[in-house]
Design a protein around this motif. Structure first.
Motif, mmCIF file in Angstrom:
data_model
loop_
_atom_site.group_PDB
_atom_site.id
_atom_site.type_symbol
_atom_site.label_atom_id
_atom_site.label_comp_id
_atom_site.label_asym_id
_atom_site.label_seq_id
_atom_site.Cartn_x
_atom_site.Cartn_y
_atom_site.Cartn_z
ATOM 1 N N GLY A 12 0.803 -1.221 0.000
ATOM 2 C CA GLY A 12 0.000 0.000 0.000
ATOM 3 C C GLY A 12 0.833 1.268 0.000
ATOM 4 N N GLY A 13 2.116 1.173 -0.383
ATOM 5 C CA GLY A 13 2.972 2.367 -0.401
ATOM 6 C C GLY A 13 3.579 2.607 0.963
ATOM 7 N N ASP A 14 2.758 3.080 1.919
ATOM 8 C CA ASP A 14 3.307 3.346 3.260
ATOM 9 C C ASP A 14 3.344 2.091 4.115
ATOM 10 O OD1 ASP A 14 0.586 3.039 3.491
ATOM 11 O OD2 ASP A 14 0.392 4.514 5.108
ATOM 12 N N ALA A 15 2.659 1.023 3.691
ATOM 13 C CA ALA A 15 2.623 -0.195 4.511
ATOM 14 C C ALA A 15 2.328 -1.397 3.630
ATOM 15 C CB ALA A 15 1.546 -0.078 5.588
ATOM 16 N N ARG A 16 2.823 -2.569 4.069
ATOM 17 C CA ARG A 16 2.576 -3.819 3.347
ATOM 18 C C ARG A 16 1.566 -4.646 4.144
ATOM 19 N NH1 ARG A 16 5.443 -6.586 -1.117
ATOM 20 N NH2 ARG A 16 3.848 -8.116 -1.620
ATOM 21 N N THR A 17 0.660 -5.270 3.425
ATOM 22 C CA THR A 17 -0.331 -6.113 4.106
ATOM 23 C C THR A 17 0.198 -7.533 4.245
ATOM 24 O OG1 THR A 17 -2.101 -4.783 3.166
ATOM 25 C CG2 THR A 17 -2.710 -6.982 3.958
ATOM 26 N N VAL A 18 -0.003 -8.121 5.414
ATOM 27 C CA VAL A 18 0.303 -9.542 5.637
ATOM 28 C C VAL A 18 -1.023 -10.238 5.896
ATOM 29 C CG1 VAL A 18 1.413 -11.199 7.185
ATOM 30 C CG2 VAL A 18 2.616 -9.096 6.536
#
Ligand SMILES: Cc1cc2nc3c(=O)[nH]c(=O)nc-3n(C[C@H](O)[C@H](O)[C@H](O)COP(=O)(O)OP(=O)(O)OC[C@H]3O[C@@H](n4cnc5c(N)ncnc54)[C@H](O)[C@@H]3O)c2cc1C
Length: 359
Positions: free
Chosen positions: A122-128
């Motif tokens: 997501g640009g500022d964060a990665r989803t796990v």
């Protein structure tokens, strides 16, 4: 970004556990996810060298194990005894559970029994994505999944050496067994080698690296390991052991990062375990990775590549050379014969190549 953690670590073996503890100690908000529940067994010789023990002590983890006093090498009907100092034999059931306990005590959010995959960036964060348990978001994701298939969503090809051996292991419930505590026996033969050592609860840890052909010829991993052990004077193994296996061991990912996703431990590359250093490589890598993740810097990936090369990959090349030598059992038997006659030669060899490589 309140629901965004600083890091999610996937895999709670020594590499992942150590990264999670290190980040928590720096005040970072971390989740540590493993598909297994602890304590759990794992294919491993269970021998910690002094360097690994120092790394664990720095994390506040002091495993209860059996001090290693000697390495007995068996090959071609010969045996050589090499003195060891400062190592410890400990089951992975106990070691990894201790790391997970320490992580939890330091405030790490530990999620057990849940496999994880990578979701969108997501640009500022990665989803796990947690199997059946929702999602987490993190600034950095650390992949510490060992030799398992890399989590779906990780776009990093892995080059597995075709001639590599596979790992096989069992922990045998043989309290008061015939092996002396503190003696690590390594039996080398045609098609593989096997290590046997008593661990903290007197069970016998058996771990082997085998040619897939040897397993096929003997109709199974247990029979192949027993065949190697029978070439030595050691007592036969009980036939009812529960054997576990690994995929082919020697591998290298194309890179050790993909954006803010960083690979550590066996997931960052591995070679056969003859020198008994995998855990110390995993812990040394974790220690170097922590400040890079904690800095929350986009340049962490390339920096990590350089650090990994300096700390781990060069030592692995030495180990790979040794593993090629082990493909020639007659040469190994000759070397064991020389060591048996001139034990003083063993000391520098052990220092250079096996359980006592210093930090
Ligand atoms: C035969 C053999 C003998 C060995 N002997 C020794 C020895 O004596 N001394 C030594 O130092 N090293 C030894 N090693 C090497 C050592 O076992 C490894 O180097 C070490 O375990 C690496 O730690 P790790 O944390 O990278 O991976 P691991 O310890 O393999 O941990 C990976 C974790 O990730 C979890 N996981 C995987 N996929 C997922 C997912 N998608 N989601 C969530 N969780 C996941 C797994 O359940 C596991 O708990 C040996 C290896 C073999 C094969």
């Amino acid at each position: 970004m309140t629901d965004v953690r600083d890091a999610v670590v996937i895999g709670a073996g020594p590499a992942g556990g150590a990264v999670a503890i290190g980040l928590a100690d720096r005040g970072r908000r971390v989740a540590l996810v493993d598909r297994e529940r602890f304590p759990r067994d794992k294919v491993c010789g269970g021998c910690l060298n002094p360097r690994a023990l120092r790394s664990l002590a720095a994390l506040g983890v002091v495993p209860a194990g059996v001090p290693l006093r000697s390495l007995v090498l068996h090959a071609g009907g010969r045996a050589a005894r090499v003195p060891l100092e400062g190592g410890l034999a400990v089951s992975r059931r106990s070691l990894d559970a201790a790391l997970v306990r320490a992580a939890r005590a330091r405030g790490v959010e530990v999620i057990e029994g849940t496999a994880a995959t990578l979701g969108p960036d997501g640009g500022d964060a990665r989803t796990v994505v947690l199997d059946g348990a929702g999602e987490l978001r993190a600034r950095t994701v650390v992949i510490a999944t060992g030799l398992s298939r890399p989590p779906a969503g990780l776009d990093v090809p892995v080059d597995v050496e075709e001639r590599s051996r596979l790992g096989v292991g069992a922990v045998l419930d043989r309290r008061g067994a015939d092996l002396t505590p503190g003696e690590l026996h390594l039996v080398c033969g045609e098609g593989g080698y096997v290590g046997l050592v008593r661990v903290e609860d007197d069970r016998l840890d058996v771990a082997a690296a085998l040619d897939p052909g040897l397993v096929r010829t003997h109709g199974g991993a247990g029979a192949a390991v027993s065949h190697l052990v029978e070439s030595s004077p050691l007592p036969s193994l009980s036939p009812d052991a529960e054997w576990r296996g690994t995929p082919l061991l020697t591998r290298r990912p194309a890179r050790r990062h993909a954006g803010r996703v960083l690979l550590v431990g066996d997931a960052a590359g591995y070679v056969e375990p003859f020198t008994g250093e995998g855990i110390s490589w995993a812990l040394a890598g974790a220690r170097a990775l922590v400040p890079l993740v904690a800095a929350d810097d986009d340049r962490a990936g390339p920096r990590w590549e350089r650090e990994h090369e300096r700390l781990v990959a060069s030592a692995q090349r030495t180990c790979r050379t040794l593993s090629r030598f082990l493909r020639h059992p007659h040469l190994v038997a000759a070397a064991v014969g020389v060591l048996a006659r001139f034990p003083a030669l063993a000391r520098p060899l052990v220092r250079a190549a096996t359980l006592e490589r210093s930090a």
